[in-house]
Design an enzyme around this catalytic site. Structure first.
Site, PDB file in Angstrom:
ATOM      1  N   GLN A 103      17.934  16.092   9.182  1.00 24.85           N
ATOM      2  CA  GLN A 103      17.044  17.010   9.900  1.00 24.85           C
ATOM      3  C   GLN A 103      17.475  17.097  11.364  1.00 24.85           C
ATOM      4  OE1 GLN A 103      12.920  16.322  11.224  1.00 24.85           O
ATOM      5  NE2 GLN A 103      12.334  18.096   9.963  1.00 24.85           N
ATOM      6  N   TYR A 183       7.952  21.277  17.945  1.00 27.12           N
ATOM      7  CA  TYR A 183       9.208  21.026  18.659  1.00 27.12           C
ATOM      8  C   TYR A 183       9.819  22.372  19.117  1.00 27.12           C
ATOM      9  CZ  TYR A 183       8.401  16.262  17.231  1.00 27.12           C
ATOM     10  OH  TYR A 183       7.829  15.034  17.079  1.00 27.12           O
ATOM     11  N   ARG A 231      12.412  24.022   8.350  1.00 24.31           N
ATOM     12  CA  ARG A 231      11.027  23.539   8.205  1.00 24.31           C
ATOM     13  C   ARG A 231      10.079  24.334   9.093  1.00 24.31           C
ATOM     14  NH1 ARG A 231       7.630  17.872   8.836  1.00 24.31           N
ATOM     15  NH2 ARG A 231       7.357  17.751   6.612  1.00 24.31           N
ATOM     16  N   ARG A 324       3.931   9.649   4.085  1.00 27.23           N
ATOM     17  CA  ARG A 324       3.294   8.324   4.127  1.00 27.23           C
ATOM     18  C   ARG A 324       3.370   7.604   2.786  1.00 27.23           C
ATOM     19  NH1 ARG A 324      -2.108  10.773   6.125  1.00 27.23           N
ATOM     20  NH2 ARG A 324      -1.197  12.414   4.836  1.00 27.23           N
TER      21      ARG A 324
HETATM   22  C1  LIG Z   1       6.006   8.040  11.113  1.00 24.83           C
HETATM   23  C2  LIG Z   1       6.169   9.508  10.888  1.00 24.83           C
HETATM   24  C3  LIG Z   1       7.215  10.168  11.488  1.00 24.83           C
HETATM   25  C4  LIG Z   1       7.412  11.545  11.292  1.00 24.83           C
HETATM   26  N1  LIG Z   1       8.519  12.158  11.837  1.00 24.83           N
HETATM   27  C5  LIG Z   1       8.810  13.442  11.506  1.00 24.83           C
HETATM   28  C6  LIG Z   1      10.068  14.019  11.859  1.00 24.83           C
HETATM   29  O1  LIG Z   1      10.940  13.389  12.461  1.00 24.83           O
HETATM   30  N2  LIG Z   1      10.298  15.298  11.481  1.00 24.83           N
HETATM   31  C7  LIG Z   1       9.370  16.036  10.787  1.00 24.83           C
HETATM   32  O2  LIG Z   1       9.629  17.197  10.466  1.00 24.83           O
HETATM   33  N3  LIG Z   1       8.176  15.493  10.416  1.00 24.83           N
HETATM   34  C8  LIG Z   1       7.905  14.216  10.735  1.00 24.83           C
HETATM   35  N4  LIG Z   1       6.740  13.630  10.282  1.00 24.83           N
HETATM   36  C9  LIG Z   1       5.815  14.406   9.429  1.00 24.83           C
HETATM   37  C10 LIG Z   1       6.094  14.142   7.956  1.00 24.83           C
HETATM   38  O3  LIG Z   1       7.345  14.701   7.583  1.00 24.83           O
HETATM   39  C11 LIG Z   1       5.001  14.743   7.081  1.00 24.83           C
HETATM   40  O4  LIG Z   1       4.907  16.120   7.377  1.00 24.83           O
HETATM   41  C12 LIG Z   1       3.638  14.105   7.294  1.00 24.83           C
HETATM   42  O5  LIG Z   1       3.726  12.691   7.175  1.00 24.83           O
HETATM   43  C13 LIG Z   1       2.625  14.631   6.259  1.00 24.83           C
HETATM   44  O6  LIG Z   1       3.075  14.358   4.946  1.00 24.83           O
HETATM   45  P1  LIG Z   1       2.374  13.205   4.070  1.00 24.83           P
HETATM   46  O7  LIG Z   1       0.949  13.620   3.937  1.00 24.83           O
HETATM   47  O8  LIG Z   1       3.137  13.209   2.785  1.00 24.83           O
HETATM   48  O9  LIG Z   1       2.514  11.926   4.840  1.00 24.83           O
HETATM   49  C14 LIG Z   1       6.514  12.265  10.496  1.00 24.83           C
HETATM   50  C15 LIG Z   1       5.435  11.585   9.894  1.00 24.83           C
HETATM   51  C16 LIG Z   1       5.268  10.232  10.060  1.00 24.83           C
HETATM   52  C17 LIG Z   1       4.129   9.538   9.369  1.00 24.83           C
END
Ligand SMILES: Cc1cc2nc3c(=O)[nH]c(=O)nc-3n(C[C@H](O)[C@H](O)[C@H](O)COP(=O)(O)O)c2cc1C
Length: 369
Positions: A103, A183, A231, A324
């Site tokens: 990414q 971003y 994305r 998560r």
């Molecule tokens: C610790 C952490 C770091 C994340 N870093 C990014 C990232 O670098 N790039 C991105 O597009 N989304 C990032 N996200 C968002 C996740 O890709 C995702 O959209 C978000 O956790 C919701 O999905 P979930 O409900 O399956 O956790 C991050 C989420 C978490 C929890």
């Protein structure tokens, strides 16, 4: 077997995946201070592939040695040494039978830690909502950003293209351009952070121009046979509730333009991916599928396998990304396939820092207890 349709193969352009389970991109601020990936990161990523995820999307990787870095200890693809440090990570995922996409992320105005520049730059000099993230070592309100000049915009586009080429050289199976979550590319898309009066601001099509130009430049750098995804989200890390003002008309324009740029997949993320994007009607993923012409990865709280499988069965998405859930279950697909219980997400894995050292300490403590 539960959610059996998620275990069917799928193609992202030229990339064949063994199944439809994807690890969502997650920043872990665990590189060296020079932005190089580490052996600990290689183990972390290989575990997801070994656990049955068909595709791993990396954390957001910064693209240039100017204004792109968002967080200290974030990895980069902005230098050849950083590219070389990714090779063992990629090799580890491949050895475990998985595929891995890098990414590419430019933090723009919400950069809170950059080893290369002392100021943050974005579309416009507008104070941003929200506060810096402490689990990435930030504190207090965001710095007041400066507006990028046209030369700086061109340099940012060139940075994405050069980073994409380094990703291909490192052996990655594709790149995902981070156009979501507040971003840089999303800052340009969003009215209140983009007040520009040149060709990069104003009407939606102009606010989308930077994203389209980045796709074009990346495509030119990597060639037609290398997958490029994009994305998209409405919400932002510093403004969760943001909605596109033009609702479905905006979605139609955004997804059509991005698909045509051209890309190989769209990745939508919402807090709850299955909910209507605009109060009622289809979800954002379903709109991406309706107006785009490429496969769609849906992400957001899709931790119930039946719900995830339902989105794919109804044609609202082609793949499902977990964030998560994957952190607490690196072997999520195997557990679902074998009918084993899934661990609840443990937020202590990300506290006080969202890095891998903290998560490893937490796991060691829980294993001893
Ligand atoms: C610790 C952490 C770091 C994340 N870093 C990014 C990232 O670098 N790039 C991105 O597009 N989304 C990032 N996200 C968002 C996740 O890709 C995702 O959209 C978000 O956790 C919701 O999905 P979930 O409900 O399956 O956790 C991050 C989420 C978490 C929890």
């Amino acid at each position: 077997m539960k959610a059996s349709n998620l275990f069917e193969p799928v193609d992202l352009g030229p990339l064949r995946l063994a199944n439809r389970w994807v690890v969502a991109p997650m920043t872990r601020v665990s590189a060296t201070i020079d932005g190089q990936a580490t052996p600990r990161m290689a183990r972390y990523y290989a575990d997801f592939a070994a656990g049955g995820f068909g595709l791993v999307i990396t954390e957001g990787i910064y693209t240039d040695r100017a204004y792109s870095q968002g967080y200290l200890f974030q990895p980069g693809l902005a230098a050849d040494a950083q590219r070389d440090a990714w090779r063992p990570v990629v090799a580890g995922v491949h050895a475990a039978g998985g595929r891995i996409v890098a990414q590419l992320m430019h933090a723009g105005a919400i950069s809170q830690g950059n080893a290369h520049r002392a100021v943050a730059k974005g579309p416009s000099a507008v104070q941003l909502a929200g506060v810096q993230m402490s689990f990435y070592r930030g504190e207090g309100p965001y710095r007041m950003p400066e507006a990028m000049t046209l030369a700086e915009i061109t340099a940012a586009i060139d940075g994405f293209a050069a980073a994409a080429l380094r990703a291909r050289e490192a052996g990655f199976d594709g790149v995902e351009l981070h156009g979501a979550n507040g971003y840089l590319l999303d800052q340009f898309l969003t009215e209140h952070t983009n007040r520009r009066e040149d060709g990069y601001g104003g009407a939606l099509v102009q606010r989308l121009r930077l994203g389209v130009e980045v796709i074009t430049a990346v495509r030119e750098a990597v060639g037609a046979g290398f997958p490029v995804g994009y994305r998209v989200s409405q919400g932002k890390v510093n403004d969760f509730g943001h909605k596109w003002r033009g609702a479905e008309a905006d979605a139609a324009l955004v997804f059509r333009a991005l698909s045509a740029a051209p890309i190989d997949y769209l990745h939508t993320t919402e807090f709850e991916a299955w909910q209507p994007a605009f109060g009622e009607g289809p979800s954002l993923a379903a709109l991406a599928r309706r107006y785009g012409s490429v496969p769609v990865i849906a992400n957001g709280s899709l931790h119930d396998p039946a719900r995830a499988a339902g989105m794919v069965a109804r044609g609202e998405a082609d793949l499902i990304a977990l964030g998560r859930g994957a952190l607490s279950n690196a072997d999520w697909p195997r557990r679902v396939r074998d009918g084993l219980p899934l661990e609840e997400f443990d937020r202590a894995l990300l506290s006080p820092l969202a890095d891998l050292a903290n998560a490893d300490r937490r796991r060691a403590r829980t294993a001893r207890a």
